[in-house]
Design a protein around this motif. Sequence first.
Motif, PDB file in Angstrom:
ATOM      1  N   ASP A   1       0.784  -1.235   0.000  1.00 16.05           N
ATOM      2  CA  ASP A   1       0.000   0.000   0.000  1.00 16.05           C
ATOM      3  C   ASP A   1       0.820   1.291   0.000  1.00 16.05           C
ATOM      4  N   LYS A   2       2.068   1.231   0.444  1.00 18.46           N
ATOM      5  CA  LYS A   2       2.855   2.448   0.561  1.00 18.46           C
ATOM      6  C   LYS A   2       2.981   3.192  -0.763  1.00 18.46           C
ATOM      7  N   THR A   3       3.194   2.450  -1.853  1.00 21.35           N
ATOM      8  CA  THR A   3       3.330   3.063  -3.182  1.00 21.35           C
ATOM      9  C   THR A   3       2.088   2.845  -4.050  1.00 21.35           C
ATOM     10  N   GLY A   4       1.018   2.358  -3.434  1.00 23.89           N
ATOM     11  CA  GLY A   4      -0.212   2.118  -4.195  1.00 23.89           C
ATOM     12  C   GLY A   4      -0.191   0.832  -4.993  1.00 23.89           C
ATOM     13  N   LEU A   5       0.686  -0.120  -4.624  1.00 19.49           N
ATOM     14  CA  LEU A   5       0.821  -1.364  -5.383  1.00 19.49           C
ATOM     15  C   LEU A   5      -0.481  -2.152  -5.436  1.00 19.49           C
ATOM     16  N   ARG A   6      -1.169  -2.249  -4.323  1.00 17.63           N
ATOM     17  CA  ARG A   6      -2.406  -3.025  -4.295  1.00 17.63           C
ATOM     18  C   ARG A   6      -3.434  -2.441  -5.277  1.00 17.63           C
ATOM     19  N   LYS A   7      -3.645  -1.138  -5.184  1.00 13.99           N
ATOM     20  CA  LYS A   7      -4.648  -0.470  -6.021  1.00 13.99           C
ATOM     21  C   LYS A   7      -4.297  -0.592  -7.507  1.00 13.99           C
ATOM     22  N   LYS A   8      -3.027  -0.382  -7.847  1.00 10.31           N
ATOM     23  CA  LYS A   8      -2.600  -0.462  -9.252  1.00 10.31           C
ATOM     24  C   LYS A   8      -2.732  -1.886  -9.783  1.00 10.31           C
ATOM     25  N   THR A   9      -2.370  -2.855  -8.949  1.00 16.17           N
ATOM     26  CA  THR A   9      -2.440  -4.252  -9.380  1.00 16.17           C
ATOM     27  C   THR A   9      -3.879  -4.679  -9.623  1.00 16.17           C
ATOM     28  N   LEU A  10      -4.771  -4.272  -8.735  1.00  8.45           N
ATOM     29  CA  LEU A  10      -6.190  -4.610  -8.920  1.00  8.45           C
ATOM     30  C   LEU A  10      -6.715  -4.017 -10.222  1.00  8.45           C
ATOM     31  N   SER A  11      -6.281  -2.826 -10.538  1.00  2.00           N
ATOM     32  CA  SER A  11      -6.692  -2.188 -11.790  1.00  2.00           C
ATOM     33  C   SER A  11      -6.174  -2.966 -12.992  1.00  2.00           C
ATOM     34  N   GLU A  12      -4.930  -3.429 -12.930  1.00  2.00           N
ATOM     35  CA  GLU A  12      -4.344  -4.189 -14.037  1.00  2.00           C
ATOM     36  C   GLU A  12      -4.984  -5.563 -14.177  1.00  2.00           C
ATOM     37  N   ILE A  13      -5.349  -6.167 -13.067  1.00  3.16           N
ATOM     38  CA  ILE A  13      -6.012  -7.477 -13.109  1.00  3.16           C
ATOM     39  C   ILE A  13      -7.291  -7.396 -13.942  1.00  3.16           C
TER      40      ILE A  13
END
Length: 919
Positions: A427-439
């Motif tokens: 979450d620190k760099t927004g990895l979760r949010k970006k990954t969900l979007s790419e999925i």
Amino acid sequence: MSETKDYKSTLNLPGTDFPMKANLPRREPEQLKEWEAQDLYNRVIENNIKKTRYIHHDGPPYANGEIHMGTALNKVLKDMVVRYKNMTGFCAPYVPGWDCHGLPIELQVEKKYGKAPDALETIKRCRAYASEYIEKQKQTFKRLGVYGDWDHPYLTMNYKYEADIIREFAKIVEKDAVYRADKPVYWCSSCTTALAEAEVEYKDHKSASIYVKFRACDDLVSKLGVQRGQGDVYVVIWTTTPWTLPANLAISVHPDFVYGAYRNKTNGQTWIMGEELFENFIKDTGFSASDFEKVKSFKGSEMEKTNAEHPFFDRKSLVLSGTHVTTEAGTGCVHTAPGHGVEDYIICKEYGIEAYNPVDDNGAFYPDLPLFGGMNVNDGNRAIVEHLDKSGHLIKMAMVKHSYPHCWRCKKPILFRATPQWFISMDKTGLRKKTLSEIEKVKWTPERGMNRIYSMVENRPDWCISRQRIWGVPIIYFQCSKCGHAILDTGLIRKIADMVEKNGIEIWHSSDVSEILPKGTKCASCKSEEFKKSRDILDVWFDSGVSHAAVCQQNKMLGWPADLYFEGSDQHRGWFHTSILTSVLTTGEAPYKQVVTHGFIVDKDGYKMSKSMGNVVDPMDLVKKSGADILRLWVAHENFIDDISYSDESYSRVTEAYRRIRNTWRFILGNLSDFDPAGHSVEYSKLREVDKWMAHKLNMLLKNVRDAYESFEFYKIFQLVHNFCVVELSSFYMDIAKDTLYTDKKDSYERRCLQTMLYSSVDVLIKILAPVIPFTAEEAWAFMPANKKGSIHFESIPEVKSDQINRQLEDKWQKILELRENILKAAEQKRKDKIIGHSLDATVKLGLPEELYEILASIGIAPDLLFIVSNVELYKSSDLEIEITKSVYAKCARCWQYKPEVGSLANKELCKRCSSAIE
């Protein structure tokens, strides 16, 4: 009476050297040698090099042991995709790979050779072990007919790949996504290393379920206004891990739940627990509701920041307010040990409570722990329960079976324990949010795959990427020898990566700190100049997870992102998962456009195959017995989306289906021995109606098969081709063709029409099945008329000729086929009744309704040929009428049909057609 002349030599009997008996176990290895001598794969890619690239990126199998049925399934499925794409307008290179680092190999090497004297010897042995199994698996995959760039596979233990792993790590460090923390992780005390979520499997486990009393301190009693009365006030907790109680630092309650203070009428004690869970508590402990009197109700928030006494240590447990508390089980008062649980760690951190872990790497309490020091946690479990019982803090103990995490390698129960580890933040760099979007941008087959990986990423904790082993890529950091502060510098990391590219990971272990760190380097915390190298290695899932960068981005034959990742459904939490996380971190995008998953092979009763159950099937035993093409056809015939059940019966059915397909090809090839496609083919517009019907069926087959390949529904290809061979060809078209093929003049119009469509049919059949049964397709292709002696694998699967698809013609002929089926059934009954012997003995009187009468009269083929009888007398009737009698005419000595002209021609033994044919 003169003897009848033998007319066999005048017939156009089939002739082909394509053998009926496949003998695949002998022929396939010979074919493999020919392909290798021809350098087939590289020539296919060279021929396609200017075409659009289709990149299927191979997920690396682990280089540890022989392959199993699941491995064979995976490789064959992927090979079908690659071969199909190379035959349909793409350049589809296949670069196989192997996952080489990791604990399983290290443990096997240690088991085989004993403990190595140092890290360098361990690495040397592990490299040799992995290399041995890579070669074994490579030869096995080749034997299965899987083609690819076997001379240049990617190996995660290659020096260049190891260096690229480090470089990808450096990129992620630059994103400020990596941190070190002392917090709970999955820990295997047997393998003595941290584990990632993908390395954990859940199995049933028996545990001690206990209800324990924590004596309420005065601040809690006072705040709630509950009088101690005759007995003390206690907060009641429940746990299935008694061994974690020494690490208890707090009790969590939900701020909005209603809690009750219940006075035990027997001993006068007051027990605090959630009101919603009181009834379950009564059932679990054997009390009766009448044994208690509720003296007060209050919200959980009213207990916040008060204290209770630890049941056996002289310290307090702070009451915390947390929404993670549920009413699914227990008492609503949750035993909280921040050193043994992620949620515990998170809630305690909010209250400034540091993680405390009294358990060592081997799963034993540290020696200085009072009461239980030195005990293994399993022994500690029993000792803690006994101690609680003696001290009066135990309310109830029972053994329960529940789902518990186990190490996927050693299969033993694991621990949650806080240790200093490296993590990638979600979450620190927004990895979760970006990954969900790419999925959401990726095409998932089956579609449920998206929901599965989406949920995993949405709910997963930070990624623990460090392991406490040797055989793997080191995490490049230096630690202050005095204060423990870590130096994680991307410049140093890349410097080491360059060294590793030349010398392998061995250089990290053989170099002294002074050879790597710049002179004068000081600890940022304590200014010390004494440092030691990291002994942690990267999670092996990181190794394979960066293959999109180490392979696809760097191999000139490939490209990024890949068009396809195709693996077992367990890779949603494995390779698919770590690949997209690392790719999003370094590029902002997913590394794949489409992901396809297959199930696992189980036995006929649905049980997972395992040596202990004795239900393992060795794929190479099947290959030795019946050939790789049969195994490949079995793979194709199964719907791989869900788990696949193997049985000898299902395999035998596929073997029989293979024989039918092969015999169909053999019949056609035998009847094309005098056919030159260039000079003898009849153009579509001049074909008879029955042949145009065949062209329609053939193009529908081609369309449906191509669609099935595109949607990865290989089982449909098997069904479509098998049914086409058995129904459209064998049961009808070839059946009615035999008489014309054998007895007509060689170059008769009718015969050439049949040969034209038979040639087209076998041409399509061989090509569409070449990705599935490449050995048999290659063998059959060599016997095709006018073959240029090139490999079938240089050919293209034909495009659908949409102008030859005629639905009206299909509807018309469907009525004819239904009529034919009725006549064949009636003839079969007459044969059973001994009225006729062969169907050619029959004369059929056929009354037809006018529409059907007109249809039959318009199709341009004699009804006797259509129904395989000697004579058909047609008349109009309001209903279908079929009368079958034995023919009264004489039998033609050449075609065996009974015709009225036999005996009246110059050659009295023959019918008019046969007389003309032998002139």
